[in-house]
Write an enzyme that holds these catalytic residues in place. Structure first.
Site, PDB file in Angstrom:
ATOM      1  N   TYR A  55       6.677  68.886 103.548  1.00  0.00           N
ATOM      2  CA  TYR A  55       8.093  69.250 103.526  1.00  0.00           C
ATOM      3  C   TYR A  55       8.440  70.215 104.653  1.00  0.00           C
ATOM      4  O   TYR A  55       7.668  71.134 104.938  1.00  0.00           O
ATOM      5  CB  TYR A  55       8.457  69.928 102.201  1.00  0.00           C
ATOM      6  CG  TYR A  55       8.575  68.974 101.047  1.00  0.00           C
ATOM      7  CD1 TYR A  55       9.583  68.001 101.027  1.00  0.00           C
ATOM      8  CD2 TYR A  55       7.697  69.054  99.977  1.00  0.00           C
ATOM      9  CE1 TYR A  55       9.688  67.133  99.954  1.00  0.00           C
ATOM     10  CE2 TYR A  55       7.801  68.190  98.898  1.00  0.00           C
ATOM     11  CZ  TYR A  55       8.799  67.226  98.887  1.00  0.00           C
ATOM     12  OH  TYR A  55       8.909  66.374  97.844  1.00  0.00           O
ATOM     13  N   MET A  69       4.804  69.903  94.962  1.00  0.00           N
ATOM     14  CA  MET A  69       4.753  70.117  93.522  1.00  0.00           C
ATOM     15  C   MET A  69       3.377  69.718  92.963  1.00  0.00           C
ATOM     16  O   MET A  69       2.810  70.423  92.147  1.00  0.00           O
ATOM     17  CB  MET A  69       5.861  69.299  92.854  1.00  0.00           C
ATOM     18  CG  MET A  69       6.097  69.676  91.415  1.00  0.00           C
ATOM     19  SD  MET A  69       7.403  68.702  90.669  1.00  0.00           S
ATOM     20  CE  MET A  69       8.872  69.490  91.268  1.00  0.00           C
ATOM     21  N   ARG A  71       6.793 102.363  80.060  1.00  0.00           N
ATOM     22  CA  ARG A  71       6.935 101.037  79.463  1.00  0.00           C
ATOM     23  C   ARG A  71       7.083 101.230  77.964  1.00  0.00           C
ATOM     24  O   ARG A  71       8.144 101.609  77.501  1.00  0.00           O
ATOM     25  CB  ARG A  71       5.722 100.170  79.828  1.00  0.00           C
ATOM     26  CG  ARG A  71       5.921  98.709  79.544  1.00  0.00           C
ATOM     27  CD  ARG A  71       4.779  97.845  80.080  1.00  0.00           C
ATOM     28  NE  ARG A  71       3.516  98.029  79.352  1.00  0.00           N
ATOM     29  CZ  ARG A  71       2.410  97.335  79.616  1.00  0.00           C
ATOM     30  NH1 ARG A  71       2.401  96.428  80.581  1.00  0.00           N
ATOM     31  NH2 ARG A  71       1.309  97.543  78.930  1.00  0.00           N
ATOM     32  N   LYS A 127      -4.293  88.824  75.624  1.00  0.00           N
ATOM     33  CA  LYS A 127      -2.884  88.432  75.659  1.00  0.00           C
ATOM     34  C   LYS A 127      -2.731  87.258  76.621  1.00  0.00           C
ATOM     35  O   LYS A 127      -3.670  86.945  77.373  1.00  0.00           O
ATOM     36  CB  LYS A 127      -2.020  89.625  76.067  1.00  0.00           C
ATOM     37  CG  LYS A 127      -2.371  90.182  77.428  1.00  0.00           C
ATOM     38  CD  LYS A 127      -1.750  91.550  77.630  1.00  0.00           C
ATOM     39  CE  LYS A 127      -2.105  92.073  79.003  1.00  0.00           C
ATOM     40  NZ  LYS A 127      -1.791  93.487  79.163  1.00  0.00           N
TER      41      LYS A 127
HETATM   42  C1  PLP Z   1      -2.976  94.185  79.635  1.00  0.00           C
HETATM   43  C2  PLP Z   1      -3.371  95.423  79.024  1.00  0.00           C
HETATM   44  C3  PLP Z   1      -4.702  95.849  79.056  1.00  0.00           C
HETATM   45  C4  PLP Z   1      -5.770  95.150  79.855  1.00  0.00           C
HETATM   46  O1  PLP Z   1      -5.592  95.376  81.221  1.00  0.00           O
HETATM   47  P1  PLP Z   1      -6.636  94.855  82.322  1.00  0.00           P
HETATM   48  O2  PLP Z   1      -6.231  95.488  83.570  1.00  0.00           O
HETATM   49  O3  PLP Z   1      -6.470  93.359  82.351  1.00  0.00           O
HETATM   50  O4  PLP Z   1      -7.986  95.239  81.850  1.00  0.00           O
HETATM   51  C5  PLP Z   1      -5.045  96.992  78.347  1.00  0.00           C
HETATM   52  N1  PLP Z   1      -4.114  97.665  77.645  1.00  0.00           N
HETATM   53  C6  PLP Z   1      -2.820  97.299  77.594  1.00  0.00           C
HETATM   54  C7  PLP Z   1      -1.867  98.096  76.800  1.00  0.00           C
HETATM   55  C8  PLP Z   1      -2.407  96.176  78.291  1.00  0.00           C
HETATM   56  O5  PLP Z   1      -1.127  95.818  78.253  1.00  0.00           O
END
Ligand code: PLP
Length: 832
Positions: free
Chosen positions: A721, A770, A589, A492
């Site tokens: 800054y 920046m 979640r 992802k």
């Molecule tokens: C992001 C995610 C993972 C991977 O998690 P890591 O800690 O990066 O290995 C696995 N399963 C779900 C559902 C996730 O959202």
């Protein structure tokens, strides 16, 4: 995929078992073929191949130590140490090929074999995408088309594949017959006959004859698509001969549009228009070959238009780099036969591009024999005619002819002759923002490396991704979790900020079992890159059900409402798909609550359009030993829900149960079930200290920039800054680094962070700007403008852990990675 047991394998490969083959190791199930000892997985059969550089026999012991069940070795070879389990054969390569031929007969339905001097990969990828709309398809990964690549590609195909699409390439006479025996093609495509390896073949006619050997045993009811080329027409074929455009589909119009070309293709009863992201005539011609083949195999005009809408030509051999100051470098140094050079000139010459210079860096062509002079002249002329403005020639005996032909067309346009070692400086002086540079030449001349060095010097901010380290991490998780646990690579957020398509392709080659993404569009990118693995989409949008079907995605059902939307959408499309059901056991979640899990499973099992293929949950605190009680409770709730769902199901239903991300995979063996979902760990980063303590990984990323300025400042000088830092010492050596929060350096590192210069940790001083930040160089008196600065990761033997940098900035390593800006920081891949 399972292989025959050792005695049956010995019969199949006409070999003799020797050594301790009846050890537990060899008695276990043999899984798959491997040729690289670093990538061996438990149960693999290791083939000791002899290459130009390495002799696989030197790695037999390493392969067996990594869990290989058996090694296939040359007769007479003796291991130095213990009696290793091995199968002696006359030729391990021939044995690998024989195994592939056996697998082809048993696992694959029809096979389309593609050969030609140029464009095979483009045709293969487009055809695979088209066929995937109605068949289960397996295709060669990347351009695995050699004597070794073809058998490995075939052995990669899952059982029950309806159509296999494979490339075949040859560099010497006689090789094609071996590939034809492996592939046993039913259908074929000859893209073209060029001059590649002409010195080995003699003439184009012999090249054509050799290529057509691939189709010698295509059955009479099959077909082969051939190019419009009298030399090919002169050769017999055992089946129907098709030529693109002789009948429908026909390309009736191609109109340039801002990003590419709008194609209109006429079919028998209708015509469709769709945009593709190229203006290259050769690429469009390759696409028409794929369409012609797909239509013959029953793909509809609507599916053609839908699949090829905004088609982009994936990571092919032509790598395009855009430096931050706007120079485009196209590096196509992988082959340099005349057809591929001309195709590259056509493609770059016809691309929209800016008003800047077009520079052609040419290393010459090899293996052309008596055609050498003529072909170099043609290239010189074509380059000048295609709008190139500068010719940069690297040493080659025939380059005088390239230059002469160029001058006949463009007497005034500059020709520069340089050595490889001067290339970088020459081009850096020449190239300005808006210019385009095409680099073409034989791979073995060091040109690819020179092009890379040149370009790296023009992109100060780089995010290095070490594909070899990623493969190594997968191997470590494999040996941790054992051969029965599958690996899903979570890609992802654009593969954690690295680059989705490229990383997905590498992971497929390293043998992961699944890819996981968040959104359907990410799944589409993975498919279009040619990845055949199952793809799990963890947060699908209910309005994108069509994409599930088109790209063969497996959605996660995370609520009853989504289940209903999905089922409705599938019914409307008259389609079906596999799904995994997510149960929220305490993450808070996504997922159905345990109390609803059974109802959700019933709904999915009974819908007629969804097949329940997996059950999953996700832990909220698996990285934290203080929360192990909560993790344990999650695990128990999940096990109960799984048991209830299994109890109601058909015992043969193949359910994949998975729960663990990186942290749980390492810390909770009981949570590994059938598959682990690895994200951060793939890149060698640990979610917490408790995970780091339990498993060592190889850091696979590095964010680097360079020093833009080095000055000696005196006491009282305010830095940056807000003047938050004031020089206290008499004198302080201060460096300004070309990277700031706009590039992804956390603003909160100010006052707390370090970077590395020449192997020394140096403090960040003052606020982060920046585009830049200041560092205290007193520990590195020899630091100079241009020196590389490591912001986090591992590069050139230096290491600055992302976990530490994230902690100094009050964030987590996940956020650190995905914030590395993708427009300003160039991704660079190593080790593939
Ligand atoms: C992001 C995610 C993972 C991977 O998690 P890591 O800690 O990066 O290995 C696995 N399963 C779900 C559902 C996730 O959202």
């Amino acid at each position: 995929m399972a292989l025959p047991d050792p005695p049956a394998l010995a019969t199949l490969l006409e070999g003799d078992l020797r050594g301790a083959w009846d050890t537990d190791q060899a008695r276990g199930r043999l899984r798959a073929a491997a040729i690289d000892s670093r990538r061996v997985r438990p149960g693999d059969v290791f083939f000791a191949l002899t290459g130009l550089q390495n002799d696989g026999h030197a790695f037999v012991e390493a392969a067996l130590a990594a869990g290989a069940g058996l090694a296939v070795v040359r007769r007479g070879w003796r291991p130095a140490s213990c009696p290793l389990p091995r199968l002696e054969v006359d030729s391990p390569l021939a044995a690998l090929q024989a195994l592939a031929a056996w697998h082809r007969r048993r696992a694959l339905g029809r096979v389309v074999a593609i050969t030609g001097s140029n464009g095979k990969t483009v045709v293969k990828e487009a055809l695979t995408a088209l066929l995937a709309t109605r068949y289960s398809v397996a295709a060669s990964p990347g351009s695995w088309n050699s004597q070794v690549g073809v058998p490995l590609a075939v052995l990669n195909a899952p059982m029950g594949t309806e159509i296999g699409v494979f490339e075949a390439g040859v560099s010497a006479p006689g090789e094609m017959a071996a590939l034809a025996t492996i592939l046993q093609p039913d259908l074929g495509v000859l893209v073209n006959v060029g001059l590649a390896h002409i010195a080995a073949f003699g003439t184009r006619a012999t090249t054509a004859r050799e290529k057509l050997r691939l189709f010698a045993s295509v059955p009479a009811q099959g077909w082969v698509i051939t190019p419009d080329d009298p030399l090919v027409e002169a050769q017999p074929l055992p089946c129907e001969r098709l030529r693109v455009g002789d009948q429908a589909p026909r390309l009736v119009e191609q109109r340039p549009i801002p990003n590419g070309t709008l194609l209109t293709v006429a079919f028998e009863a209708s015509s469709v228009s769709f945009p593709v992201l190229t203006r290259s005539a050769p690429l469009i011609a390759d696409l028409m070959i794929a369409i012609t083949a797909a239509v013959r195999l029953g793909v509809t005009p609507e599916a053609v238009a839908a699949t090829l809408h905004d088609y982009s030509f994936g990571p092919t051999r032509m790598e395009t780099w855009r430096t931050p100051d706007g120079v485009t470098i196209i590096n196509d140094a992988a082959s340099s036969d005349p057809l591929s050079v001309q195709a590259a000139l056509d493609t770059v010459g016809s691309s929209p591009g800016g008003p800047g210079k077009r520079i052609f860096v040419f290393g010459g062509m090899g293996e052309l024999g008596e055609l050498d002079l003529r072909e170099h002249r043609i290239i010189g002329r074509v380059a000048a005619e295609r709008g190139f403005t500068h010719l940069v020639l690297l040493p080659h005996p025939s380059q005088a002819h390239t230059a002469a032909a160029w001058r006949e067309v463009k007497p005034e346009a500059p020709v520069l002759e340089v050595n490889l070692s001067d290339l970088r400086d020459t081009v850096r002086q020449l190239a300005e923002p808006g210019d385009t540079l095409l680099v073409k030449g034989p791979r073995n001349e060091g040109l690819a490396a020179a092009a890379r060095a040149l370009w790296e010097s023009m992109a100060p901010r780089r995010f290095l991704v070490d594909l070899g380290a990623i493969a190594e991490n997968i191997a470590r998780f494999r040996s941790l979790c054992g051969p029965r646990v599958a690996i899903l690579a979570v890609l992802k957020a654009w593969a954690y900020g690295t680059e989705l398509a490229r990383v997905a392709v590498t992971l497929q080659e390293s043998g992961v079992d699944w890819i996981g993404v968040s959104a359907a569009d990410e799944g589409a990118v993975v498919r279009r890159a040619g990845v055949q693995l199952p793809v799990l989409v963890m947060l699908m949008n209910g309005e994108e059900v069509d994409k599930v079907v088109r790209y063969r995605l497996t959605p996660v059902v995370y609520s009853l409402a989504f289940a209903r939307t999905l089922i409705e959408g599938l019914r409307a499309l008259g389609a079906s798909c596999d799904v995994h059901l997510e149960i929220d056991t305490g993450m808070g979640r996504l997922g159905v609550p345990p109390a609803e899990a059974l109802a959700a499973a019933r709904l999915l099992r009974g819908s007629g359009v969804t097949r329940l293929g997996g059950l999953m949950t996700h832990f909220s605190c698996a990285d934290d030993p203080a929360e192990d009680g909560h993790s344990q409770a999650q695990l128990e709730r999940f096990e109960q829900a799984v048991a209830a769902i299994r109890y109601e199901g058909d015992p043969t239903e193949p359910l994949i149960v998975h729960a663990a991300a990186t942290a749980a995979a390492v810390r909770f063996p009981a949570a590994r079930f059938d598959m682990v979902r690895l994200g951060l760990g793939l890149f060698g980063i640990h979610p917490s200290a408790a995970v780091a303590a339990a498993l060592d990984l190889q850091l696979a990323v590095a964010f680097v920039s360079r020093l833009a300025q080095v000055s000696l400042w005196t006491r009282g000088q305010r830095v940056g800054y807000g003047g938050t830092y004031v020089v206290e010492a008499e004198e302080l050596r201060v460096g300004i680094v070309e990277a700031g929060y706009n590039d992804g350096v956390p603003w909160r590192l100010a006052g707390a962070g370090v970077v590395m210069v020449q192997g020394h940790r140096v403090r960040i001083i003052g606020r982060i700007s920046m585009d830049s930040m200041a560092v205290d160089l007193s520990a590195v008196p020899e630091a100079a403008v241009g020196d590389e600065v490591l912001i986090f990761g591992a590069s050139e033997g230096q290491e600055l852990r992302p976990e530490e940098v994230a902690q100094s900035a009050g964030t987590i390593p996940y956020e650190l990675l995905v914030n590395v800006d993708s427009r300003r920081v160039q991704r660079v891949f190593r080790g593939d």
